[in-house]
Design a protein around this motif. Structure first.
Motif, PDB file in Angstrom:
ATOM      1  N   GLY A  82       0.937  -1.267  -0.131  1.00  0.00           N
ATOM      2  CA  GLY A  82       0.113   0.111   0.141  1.00  0.00           C
ATOM      3  C   GLY A  82       1.059   1.301  -0.128  1.00  0.00           C
ATOM      4  N   PHE A  83       0.260   2.348  -0.134  1.00  0.00           N
ATOM      5  CA  PHE A  83       1.146   3.560  -0.310  1.00  0.00           C
ATOM      6  C   PHE A  83       1.376   4.050   1.383  1.00  0.00           C
ATOM      7  CE2 PHE A  83      -1.495   3.916  -4.225  1.00  0.00           C
ATOM      8  CZ  PHE A  83      -0.357   4.165  -4.905  1.00  0.00           C
ATOM      9  N   ALA A  84       2.446   4.333   1.545  1.00  0.00           N
ATOM     10  CA  ALA A  84       3.047   4.837   2.841  1.00  0.00           C
ATOM     11  C   ALA A  84       2.254   6.282   3.143  1.00  0.00           C
ATOM     12  CB  ALA A  84       4.473   4.956   2.935  1.00  0.00           C
ATOM     13  N   SER A  85       2.141   6.458   4.451  1.00  0.00           N
ATOM     14  CA  SER A  85       1.573   7.969   4.869  1.00  0.00           C
ATOM     15  C   SER A  85       2.524   8.863   4.431  1.00  0.00           C
ATOM     16  CB  SER A  85       1.104   7.857   6.400  1.00  0.00           C
ATOM     17  OG  SER A  85       2.279   7.513   7.071  1.00  0.00           O
ATOM     18  N   ALA A  86       2.208  10.332   4.677  1.00  0.00           N
ATOM     19  CA  ALA A  86       2.932  11.381   4.676  1.00  0.00           C
ATOM     20  C   ALA A  86       4.004  11.366   5.840  1.00  0.00           C
ATOM     21  CB  ALA A  86       2.137  12.619   4.601  1.00  0.00           C
ATOM     22  N   ASP A  87       3.539  10.980   7.113  1.00  0.00           N
ATOM     23  CA  ASP A  87       4.272  10.792   8.242  1.00  0.00           C
ATOM     24  C   ASP A  87       5.336   9.876   7.903  1.00  0.00           C
ATOM     25  OD1 ASP A  87       2.635  12.539   9.726  1.00  0.00           O
ATOM     26  OD2 ASP A  87       1.750  10.936  10.684  1.00  0.00           O
ATOM     27  N   ARG A  88       5.206   8.747   7.141  1.00  0.00           N
ATOM     28  CA  ARG A  88       6.222   7.824   7.076  1.00  0.00           C
ATOM     29  C   ARG A  88       7.089   8.145   6.105  1.00  0.00           C
ATOM     30  NH1 ARG A  88       5.346   2.332   8.688  1.00  0.00           N
ATOM     31  NH2 ARG A  88       3.269   1.990   9.666  1.00  0.00           N
ATOM     32  N   LEU A  89       6.718   9.038   4.906  1.00  0.00           N
ATOM     33  CA  LEU A  89       7.463   9.472   3.953  1.00  0.00           C
ATOM     34  C   LEU A  89       8.606  10.682   4.609  1.00  0.00           C
ATOM     35  CD1 LEU A  89       8.133  10.062   0.932  1.00  0.00           C
ATOM     36  CD2 LEU A  89       6.075  11.797   0.777  1.00  0.00           C
ATOM     37  N   GLN A  90       7.884  11.300   5.559  1.00  0.00           N
ATOM     38  CA  GLN A  90       8.793  12.280   6.237  1.00  0.00           C
ATOM     39  C   GLN A  90       9.911  11.658   7.138  1.00  0.00           C
ATOM     40  OE1 GLN A  90      10.424  15.474   6.544  1.00  0.00           O
ATOM     41  NE2 GLN A  90       8.760  16.305   6.159  1.00  0.00           N
ATOM     42  N   ARG A  91       9.189  10.611   7.892  1.00  0.00           N
ATOM     43  CA  ARG A  91      10.553   9.907   8.653  1.00  0.00           C
ATOM     44  C   ARG A  91      11.349   9.403   8.182  1.00  0.00           C
ATOM     45  NH1 ARG A  91       7.268   5.087  11.171  1.00  0.00           N
ATOM     46  NH2 ARG A  91       6.100   6.770  11.470  1.00  0.00           N
ATOM     47  N   TYR A  92      11.245   8.589   6.832  1.00  0.00           N
ATOM     48  CA  TYR A  92      12.065   7.784   6.167  1.00  0.00           C
ATOM     49  C   TYR A  92      12.876   8.338   5.120  1.00  0.00           C
ATOM     50  CZ  TYR A  92      10.094   3.692   8.352  1.00  0.00           C
ATOM     51  OH  TYR A  92       9.695   2.810   9.755  1.00  0.00           O
ATOM     52  N   LEU A  93      12.091   9.221   4.495  1.00  0.00           N
ATOM     53  CA  LEU A  93      12.984  10.000   3.297  1.00  0.00           C
ATOM     54  C   LEU A  93      13.171  11.393   3.516  1.00  0.00           C
ATOM     55  CD1 LEU A  93      11.388   8.206   0.361  1.00  0.00           C
ATOM     56  CD2 LEU A  93      13.452   7.616   1.378  1.00  0.00           C
ATOM     57  N   GLY A  94      12.456  12.107   4.510  1.00  0.00           N
ATOM     58  CA  GLY A  94      12.478  13.289   4.919  1.00  0.00           C
ATOM     59  C   GLY A  94      12.290  14.509   3.930  1.00  0.00           C
ATOM     60  N   VAL A  95      10.876  14.208   3.171  1.00  0.00           N
ATOM     61  CA  VAL A  95      10.267  14.793   2.219  1.00  0.00           C
ATOM     62  C   VAL A  95       8.860  14.760   2.351  1.00  0.00           C
ATOM     63  CG1 VAL A  95      12.230  14.729   0.443  1.00  0.00           C
ATOM     64  CG2 VAL A  95      10.348  13.136   0.364  1.00  0.00           C
ATOM     65  N   PRO A  97       4.730  14.851   0.534  1.00  0.00           N
ATOM     66  CA  PRO A  97       4.321  14.277  -0.588  1.00  0.00           C
ATOM     67  C   PRO A  97       4.442  15.392  -1.780  1.00  0.00           C
ATOM     68  CG  PRO A  97       2.663  14.007   1.340  1.00  0.00           C
ATOM     69  CD  PRO A  97       3.998  14.778   1.765  1.00  0.00           C
ATOM     70  N   GLY A  98       4.694  14.997  -2.974  1.00  0.00           N
ATOM     71  CA  GLY A  98       4.773  15.791  -4.204  1.00  0.00           C
ATOM     72  C   GLY A  98       6.156  16.128  -4.338  1.00  0.00           C
ATOM     73  N   HIS A  99       7.175  15.852  -3.323  1.00  0.00           N
ATOM     74  CA  HIS A  99       8.654  16.019  -3.580  1.00  0.00           C
ATOM     75  C   HIS A  99       9.532  14.746  -3.619  1.00  0.00           C
ATOM     76  CE1 HIS A  99       8.071  20.241  -2.114  1.00  0.00           C
ATOM     77  NE2 HIS A  99       6.856  19.749  -1.740  1.00  0.00           N
ATOM     78  N   VAL A 100       8.954  13.645  -3.840  1.00  0.00           N
ATOM     79  CA  VAL A 100       9.620  12.384  -3.633  1.00  0.00           C
ATOM     80  C   VAL A 100      10.086  12.124  -4.970  1.00  0.00           C
ATOM     81  CG1 VAL A 100       9.150   9.940  -3.400  1.00  0.00           C
ATOM     82  CG2 VAL A 100       7.939  11.470  -2.446  1.00  0.00           C
ATOM     83  N   SER A 101      11.425  11.628  -4.895  1.00  0.00           N
ATOM     84  CA  SER A 101      12.365  10.885  -6.104  1.00  0.00           C
ATOM     85  C   SER A 101      13.341  10.326  -5.445  1.00  0.00           C
ATOM     86  CB  SER A 101      12.877  12.171  -7.084  1.00  0.00           C
ATOM     87  OG  SER A 101      13.948  12.630  -6.352  1.00  0.00           O
ATOM     88  N   VAL A 102      14.062   9.562  -6.184  1.00  0.00           N
ATOM     89  CA  VAL A 102      15.127   8.664  -5.838  1.00  0.00           C
ATOM     90  C   VAL A 102      16.303   9.523  -4.963  1.00  0.00           C
ATOM     91  CG1 VAL A 102      16.510   9.039  -7.944  1.00  0.00           C
ATOM     92  CG2 VAL A 102      16.771   6.761  -6.691  1.00  0.00           C
ATOM     93  N   LEU A 103      16.456  10.824  -5.287  1.00  0.00           N
ATOM     94  CA  LEU A 103      17.278  11.579  -4.438  1.00  0.00           C
ATOM     95  C   LEU A 103      16.918  11.716  -2.990  1.00  0.00           C
ATOM     96  CD1 LEU A 103      17.892  14.566  -7.344  1.00  0.00           C
ATOM     97  CD2 LEU A 103      19.207  12.316  -6.688  1.00  0.00           C
TER      98      LEU A 103
END
Length: 164
Positions: A82-95, A97-103
């Protein structure tokens, strides 16, 4: 890490891709609406988690592909992707939603996110990547992509990603 710091780090690693500034783009559809034409391969970046929230992956695929997550879950042996939450996105990748990339993997120093690349991208080049902000796009060559993932310690897994 901030976008400016990322750019300095990329230069330190010998990665100096072209940078294109533009209005904020939160989705692939936003780029379509603005009729932004750039050379290279447009990407869709999906930050995923397993059913239990213990495993996370960043999937890169073609911008126009509709991914069948149920079939992909079955193919890779993860319980219900499933899609990870915005909280998980911030916790794991530091960005956000809408700012995600391999970088964004530069922020995953604990190596908690797997990198999955759709096999359909193997013939692509000059991949469109947000540099931790959605107001710019880097055109990252496949060689630089592999160099970047080597520097961050993420080994890309090339997968046959099913579509709906």
């Amino acid at each position: 890490m901030h976008s400016d710091t990322l750019m300095q780090q990329l230069t330190h690693w010998g990665i100096t891709p072209p940078l294109i500034e533009h209005p904020p783009l939160f989705t692939c559809d936003d780029a379509d609406r603005l009729l932004i034409s750039r050379p290279g391969t447009r990407l869709k970046n999906l930050f995923l988690r397993d059913n239990y929230g213990r495993r996370h992956a960043l999937l890169l695929t073609r911008a126009d592909k509709q991914v069948d997550l149920k079939a992909l879950s079955r193919d890779i042996g993860w319980s219900r992707l499933g899609f990870a939450s915005a909280d998980r996105l911030q916790r794991y990748l530091g960005v956000e939603p809408g700012h995600v990339s391999v970088l964004a993997l530069v922020n995953d120093s604990a190596q908690q996110v797997e990198l999955w690349l759709d096999r359909e991208l193997e013939t692509g080049d000059d991949f469109h990547c947000h540099p931790l902000r959605n107001t710019a796009t880097l055109l990252l060559s496949k060689t630089d992509l592999i160099r970047f993932t080597g520097q961050t310690g993420h080994s890309p897994q090339w997968l046959s990603v099913p579509s709906r």
